[in-house]
Scaffold this motif. Structure first.
Motif, PDB file in Angstrom:
ATOM      1  N   GLN A  51      52.209  69.325  19.833  1.00  0.00           N
ATOM      2  CA  GLN A  51      52.019  68.478  18.648  1.00  0.00           C
ATOM      3  C   GLN A  51      53.332  67.953  18.068  1.00  0.00           C
ATOM      4  O   GLN A  51      53.318  67.098  17.188  1.00  0.00           O
ATOM      5  CB  GLN A  51      51.254  69.253  17.577  1.00  0.00           C
ATOM      6  CG  GLN A  51      49.814  69.478  17.972  1.00  0.00           C
ATOM      7  CD  GLN A  51      49.117  70.444  17.050  1.00  0.00           C
ATOM      8  OE1 GLN A  51      49.220  70.339  15.838  1.00  0.00           O
ATOM      9  NE2 GLN A  51      48.412  71.411  17.634  1.00  0.00           N
ATOM     10  N   ASN A  54      54.448  64.027  19.606  1.00  0.00           N
ATOM     11  CA  ASN A  54      54.076  62.727  19.046  1.00  0.00           C
ATOM     12  C   ASN A  54      54.113  62.738  17.517  1.00  0.00           C
ATOM     13  O   ASN A  54      53.468  61.933  16.857  1.00  0.00           O
ATOM     14  CB  ASN A  54      52.706  62.282  19.550  1.00  0.00           C
ATOM     15  CG  ASN A  54      51.587  63.127  19.004  1.00  0.00           C
ATOM     16  OD1 ASN A  54      51.828  64.138  18.376  1.00  0.00           O
ATOM     17  ND2 ASN A  54      50.368  62.703  19.228  1.00  0.00           N
ATOM     18  N   LEU A  56      52.968  64.815  15.232  1.00  0.00           N
ATOM     19  CA  LEU A  56      51.899  65.344  14.377  1.00  0.00           C
ATOM     20  C   LEU A  56      52.419  66.529  13.582  1.00  0.00           C
ATOM     21  O   LEU A  56      51.971  66.792  12.480  1.00  0.00           O
ATOM     22  CB  LEU A  56      50.692  65.766  15.220  1.00  0.00           C
ATOM     23  CG  LEU A  56      49.778  64.635  15.670  1.00  0.00           C
ATOM     24  CD1 LEU A  56      48.739  65.139  16.638  1.00  0.00           C
ATOM     25  CD2 LEU A  56      49.112  63.972  14.475  1.00  0.00           C
ATOM     26  N   LEU A  57      53.347  67.256  14.157  1.00  0.00           N
ATOM     27  CA  LEU A  57      54.025  68.321  13.425  1.00  0.00           C
ATOM     28  C   LEU A  57      55.503  67.941  13.340  1.00  0.00           C
ATOM     29  O   LEU A  57      56.034  67.280  14.230  1.00  0.00           O
ATOM     30  CB  LEU A  57      53.883  69.669  14.137  1.00  0.00           C
ATOM     31  CG  LEU A  57      52.512  70.330  14.102  1.00  0.00           C
ATOM     32  CD1 LEU A  57      52.530  71.623  14.915  1.00  0.00           C
ATOM     33  CD2 LEU A  57      52.083  70.636  12.677  1.00  0.00           C
ATOM     34  N   ARG A  82      52.547  57.281  18.492  1.00  0.00           N
ATOM     35  CA  ARG A  82      51.368  57.981  19.014  1.00  0.00           C
ATOM     36  C   ARG A  82      50.672  57.182  20.096  1.00  0.00           C
ATOM     37  O   ARG A  82      49.889  57.735  20.863  1.00  0.00           O
ATOM     38  CB  ARG A  82      50.424  58.314  17.867  1.00  0.00           C
ATOM     39  CG  ARG A  82      50.968  59.477  17.097  1.00  0.00           C
ATOM     40  CD  ARG A  82      50.208  59.816  15.867  1.00  0.00           C
ATOM     41  NE  ARG A  82      51.053  60.693  15.072  1.00  0.00           N
ATOM     42  CZ  ARG A  82      51.007  60.787  13.773  1.00  0.00           C
ATOM     43  NH1 ARG A  82      50.131  60.076  13.096  1.00  0.00           N
ATOM     44  NH2 ARG A  82      51.811  61.598  13.131  1.00  0.00           N
ATOM     45  N   LEU A  87      48.124  62.273  23.157  1.00  0.00           N
ATOM     46  CA  LEU A  87      47.907  63.721  23.131  1.00  0.00           C
ATOM     47  C   LEU A  87      46.423  64.008  23.185  1.00  0.00           C
ATOM     48  O   LEU A  87      45.653  63.517  22.366  1.00  0.00           O
ATOM     49  CB  LEU A  87      48.510  64.313  21.844  1.00  0.00           C
ATOM     50  CG  LEU A  87      48.198  65.776  21.540  1.00  0.00           C
ATOM     51  CD1 LEU A  87      48.696  66.686  22.649  1.00  0.00           C
ATOM     52  CD2 LEU A  87      48.816  66.195  20.222  1.00  0.00           C
ATOM     53  N   PHE A  89      43.896  66.951  22.710  1.00  0.00           N
ATOM     54  CA  PHE A  89      43.854  68.295  22.147  1.00  0.00           C
ATOM     55  C   PHE A  89      43.035  69.247  23.002  1.00  0.00           C
ATOM     56  O   PHE A  89      42.228  68.833  23.825  1.00  0.00           O
ATOM     57  CB  PHE A  89      43.233  68.247  20.753  1.00  0.00           C
ATOM     58  CG  PHE A  89      44.234  68.062  19.675  1.00  0.00           C
ATOM     59  CD1 PHE A  89      44.638  69.130  18.901  1.00  0.00           C
ATOM     60  CD2 PHE A  89      44.808  66.822  19.443  1.00  0.00           C
ATOM     61  CE1 PHE A  89      45.576  68.971  17.925  1.00  0.00           C
ATOM     62  CE2 PHE A  89      45.748  66.647  18.460  1.00  0.00           C
ATOM     63  CZ  PHE A  89      46.130  67.724  17.700  1.00  0.00           C
ATOM     64  N   GLN A  90      43.242  70.532  22.736  1.00  0.00           N
ATOM     65  CA  GLN A  90      42.434  71.571  23.342  1.00  0.00           C
ATOM     66  C   GLN A  90      40.983  71.348  22.889  1.00  0.00           C
ATOM     67  O   GLN A  90      40.750  70.981  21.746  1.00  0.00           O
ATOM     68  CB  GLN A  90      42.932  72.900  22.769  1.00  0.00           C
ATOM     69  CG  GLN A  90      42.830  74.054  23.682  1.00  0.00           C
ATOM     70  CD  GLN A  90      43.731  75.191  23.194  1.00  0.00           C
ATOM     71  OE1 GLN A  90      44.609  74.987  22.370  1.00  0.00           O
ATOM     72  NE2 GLN A  90      43.497  76.360  23.697  1.00  0.00           N
ATOM     73  N   TYR A  91      40.020  71.589  23.736  1.00  0.00           N
ATOM     74  CA  TYR A  91      38.602  71.369  23.414  1.00  0.00           C
ATOM     75  C   TYR A  91      38.386  70.006  22.784  1.00  0.00           C
ATOM     76  O   TYR A  91      37.769  69.878  21.728  1.00  0.00           O
ATOM     77  CB  TYR A  91      38.074  72.480  22.516  1.00  0.00           C
ATOM     78  CG  TYR A  91      38.157  73.813  23.197  1.00  0.00           C
ATOM     79  CD1 TYR A  91      37.373  74.061  24.326  1.00  0.00           C
ATOM     80  CD2 TYR A  91      39.044  74.790  22.787  1.00  0.00           C
ATOM     81  CE1 TYR A  91      37.471  75.258  25.002  1.00  0.00           C
ATOM     82  CE2 TYR A  91      39.159  75.989  23.460  1.00  0.00           C
ATOM     83  CZ  TYR A  91      38.367  76.216  24.573  1.00  0.00           C
ATOM     84  OH  TYR A  91      38.470  77.390  25.252  1.00  0.00           O
ATOM     85  N   TYR A  94      35.231  68.060  21.037  1.00  0.00           N
ATOM     86  CA  TYR A  94      34.762  68.155  19.657  1.00  0.00           C
ATOM     87  C   TYR A  94      35.321  67.064  18.752  1.00  0.00           C
ATOM     88  O   TYR A  94      35.085  67.078  17.562  1.00  0.00           O
ATOM     89  CB  TYR A  94      35.096  69.534  19.076  1.00  0.00           C
ATOM     90  CG  TYR A  94      34.427  70.640  19.835  1.00  0.00           C
ATOM     91  CD1 TYR A  94      33.103  70.502  20.255  1.00  0.00           C
ATOM     92  CD2 TYR A  94      35.090  71.801  20.169  1.00  0.00           C
ATOM     93  CE1 TYR A  94      32.482  71.496  20.985  1.00  0.00           C
ATOM     94  CE2 TYR A  94      34.471  72.813  20.896  1.00  0.00           C
ATOM     95  CZ  TYR A  94      33.166  72.644  21.298  1.00  0.00           C
ATOM     96  OH  TYR A  94      32.552  73.627  22.012  1.00  0.00           O
ATOM     97  N   GLN A  95      36.068  66.126  19.315  1.00  0.00           N
ATOM     98  CA  GLN A  95      36.594  65.052  18.478  1.00  0.00           C
ATOM     99  C   GLN A  95      35.772  63.769  18.624  1.00  0.00           C
ATOM    100  O   GLN A  95      36.026  62.781  17.960  1.00  0.00           O
ATOM    101  CB  GLN A  95      38.042  64.754  18.858  1.00  0.00           C
ATOM    102  CG  GLN A  95      38.123  64.057  20.214  1.00  0.00           C
ATOM    103  CD  GLN A  95      39.537  63.776  20.635  1.00  0.00           C
ATOM    104  OE1 GLN A  95      40.424  64.597  20.483  1.00  0.00           O
ATOM    105  NE2 GLN A  95      39.757  62.590  21.170  1.00  0.00           N
ATOM    106  N   LEU A  96      34.759  63.784  19.511  1.00  0.00           N
ATOM    107  CA  LEU A  96      33.964  62.567  19.706  1.00  0.00           C
ATOM    108  C   LEU A  96      33.075  62.346  18.491  1.00  0.00           C
ATOM    109  O   LEU A  96      32.579  63.284  17.894  1.00  0.00           O
ATOM    110  CB  LEU A  96      33.093  62.712  20.963  1.00  0.00           C
ATOM    111  CG  LEU A  96      33.849  63.038  22.242  1.00  0.00           C
ATOM    112  CD1 LEU A  96      32.887  63.145  23.410  1.00  0.00           C
ATOM    113  CD2 LEU A  96      34.901  61.993  22.535  1.00  0.00           C
ATOM    114  N   GLY A 108      40.698  54.304  19.925  1.00  0.00           N
ATOM    115  CA  GLY A 108      42.165  54.270  19.968  1.00  0.00           C
ATOM    116  C   GLY A 108      42.725  52.860  20.094  1.00  0.00           C
ATOM    117  O   GLY A 108      43.502  52.416  19.256  1.00  0.00           O
TER     118      GLY A 108
END
Ligand code: ADP
Ligand code: MG
Lengths: 284, 264
Positions: A51, A54, A56-57, A82, A87, A89-91, A94-96, A108
């Motif tokens: 993270q 790009n 994000l952190l 970005r 990037l 993410f893991q799993y 679950y962002q759909l 995007g």
């Protein structure tokens, strides 16, 4: 577009009792064309590092330079960054959120300001790269299997046409077939010219497709080198609770049994080594 | 940004306040809230502020932590303040401009209501910051248990509360993750007008709801698999006991009520 990480540290929730030092003094460079595998035990800081790539952190100390520019500098366009460093993410399934797979992949590029014909071409090109059945495009993402959803999520990031693609455990939790297919997709993306940072626990895949391996241990960069260099230090890896590829395990067993073979990273290589040691012609 | 919400978060240190019986803490928090409403003059705020500072001290809580709890409320606070400022009838006019009129009474009640809101949230935050969710609902269930005799679902209510409290940090973490994932795809949650911002929330809310429902389903299944069948016949691991410290805390809170009533 190299990503240079300079003496970077990250502490979560500093100054509270929940404080945790996730990364300490990380210093290395991701070169153009690398397929860098980032491996390490759970909690070693892999996702945290991802993270940072790009923006994000923000590092607590040190810098991250993309193309020579400090990405946490004042006048950096985070959105543009970005887009260049994608990037997943893991799993990521679950962002759909959209009604159809098509619309979700378009999210995007739309945020990048694309529309009409151009947008359509982007979406279809990205969709083609993840090898899903064509009718999936108009389905709801929530009708798909977990593995298919993950590929849609990957397409959603690929659609932004990033130069560097960071994948956080993209194959975790998939069945063997889904795993192999996704690994192949990643390999294809790499051959297509995208620099890839791949976080993975699957050492066989890492040995097969990575050009470089970075090992994190408790927030520190413990090793960095080619897969061959890293996996030849199997004992150290095992001491960190990490696996070595099955081919290497087999090579060790063979040596213990008296057959002198070097460490091999792929099945074909191993086959040749055994044939050579046995003095029979190889067909691999 | 989401991490700023401290309501429902436990602050793991040891202290006098942490060691109190949860039942006592719940009752005393309610008494504190009543005291907040008892005082009508602005001077009544003095003992309340002192009480909060003392409690924070006894609880080993940094004031920063309490202030953080108020931060997400700022919109409501401003709203309360403005509404009271402009729409309270009064005689002593301080400012008059066109149709807008600010009266002394309006200003007083704006300050009073905003302060009350801050005090109430602070009181509730102290309770949740110093009491583990399990202890909190345990205490609540015990306090409500007399009502169970007349059919009030005390256990169910307590269980629902403890699950809700337990999942606040989980959902916040999840929201944070989804937000970042969408930001990685160029989503923008911070700029634009109200409608644009509301629309920008869709990519966050849909996955969040989907995952909350999935979690709820999984949890219900896991509880049933371990033979959960409601409160009847359940025994407890920790038996709550009132002690000397609880008495001290009660006396302190009574002193606050007395002070507020005296000041009026
Ligand atoms: N949001 C967070 N807040 C506090 N600590 C965190 C957070 N995310 C990760 N950590 C901590 O940072 C460390 C590294 O975590 P992470 O980067 O997720 O590791 P990995 O991806 O290698 O499993 C862990 O000790 C973890 O507990
Ligand atoms: Mg991780």
């Amino acid at each position: 577009m190299p990503i240079k990480i300079e003496h970077m540290s990250h502490t979560y929730q500093p100054g509270t009792p929940f404080k945790s030092d996730a990364l300490e003094d990380i210093d290395f460079t991701i070169e153009d064309g690398d397929l860098l595998a980032l491996i390490g035990h759970t909690g070693s800081g892999k996702s945290t590092l991802a993270q940072h790539l790009n923006g994000l952190l923000t590092p607590t100390a040190g810098r991250v330079l993309v193309d020579g520019q400090d990405i946490n500098g004042k006048d950096v366009n985070r959105r543009a960054l970005r887009q260049r460093v994608g990037l997943l993410f893991q799993y990521a399934e679950y962002q759909l959120f959209e009604e159809t797979v098509y619309k979700d992949i378009a999210f995007g590029p739309k945020n990048q300001g694309l529309s009409g014909e151009k947008l359509d071409r982007r979406v279809r090109a990205a969709f083609d790269k993840v090898h899903l059945p064509p009718e999936t495009l108009e389905k709801s993402p929530f009708e798909l299997s977990g593995g298919q959803m993950r590929r849609v999520a990957l397409a959603g990031v690929v659609a932004m046409e990033p130069e560097v693609l960071v994948l956080d455990e993209p194959i975790a939790g998939l069945d063997p077939k889904g795993r192999d297919e996704l690994t192949e997709i990643i390999h294809e993306l790499h051959r297509g010219g995208v620099t890839i940072v791949l976080i993975s626990h699957n050492m066989d895949d890492v040995a097969r497709i990575a050009t470089k391996v970075a090992v994190l241990e408790r927030g520190r960069l413990a090793m960095l080198g080619t897969p061959r260099e890293i996996f030849s230090r199997g004992d150290e890896l095992e001491a960190m609770g990490l696996d070595v590829p099955q081919t290497i395990q087999l090579c060790r067993a063979l040596r213990a049994g008296g057959l002198e073979v070097p460490d091999c990273l792929t099945g074909e290589e191993l086959c040749e080594a055994i044939c050579a040691a046995k003095g029979v012609p190889s067909h691999a | 940004m989401l991490k700023d919400i401290t309501l429902g978060q436990y602050y793991p240190v040891e202290s006098f306040v942490h060691s109190l019986d949860p039942r006592a803490k719940i009752v005393l928090t309610i008494v504190f809230m009543v005291a907040v409403f008892l005082g009508s003059s602005l001077f009544a705020a003095i003992p309340i502020v002192l009480f909060i500072l003392l409690t924070a001290r006894l609880a080993n809580l940094p004031i920063k932590m309490l202030l953080k709890g108020i931060k997400p409320l700022r919109i409501i606070l401003i709203f309360t303040f403005v509404l009271n400022l402009f729409f309270t009838a009064g005689d002593t006019i301080l400012v008059e401009w066109w149709k807008i009129r600010i009266t002394r009474e309006g200003l007083m009640s704006a300050v009073r209501f905003s302060l009350r809101l801050v005090f109430l949230v602070t009181g509730a935050s102290v309770l949740t910051l110093t009491t583990q969710p399990v202890a909190l609902t345990d205490g609540l269930e015990r306090l409500l248990s007399p009502l169970a005799k007349i059919g009030f679902p005390a256990h169910e209510l307590a269980m629902m509360m403890s699950i809700a409290l337990r999942f606040i940090p989980t959902l916040l973490e999840e929201a944070d993750k989804i937000m970042k994932a969408q930001m990685a795809r160029g989503a923008d949650f911070e700029s634009g007008n109200l409608i644009q911002r509301a629309k920008a929330m869709v990519p966050l809310l849909v996955p969040l709801f989907v995952s909350a429902f999935r979690r709820a389903g999984d949890l219900a299944m896991a509880m049933e698999a371990r033979c959960y069948h409601g409160g009847r016949g359940r025994t407890r691991l920790r038996i709550l006991k009132l002690g000397k410290n609880d008495l001290l805390a009660a006396l302190g809170t009574c002193a606050l009520v007395a002070a507020v009533i005296l000041i009026g």
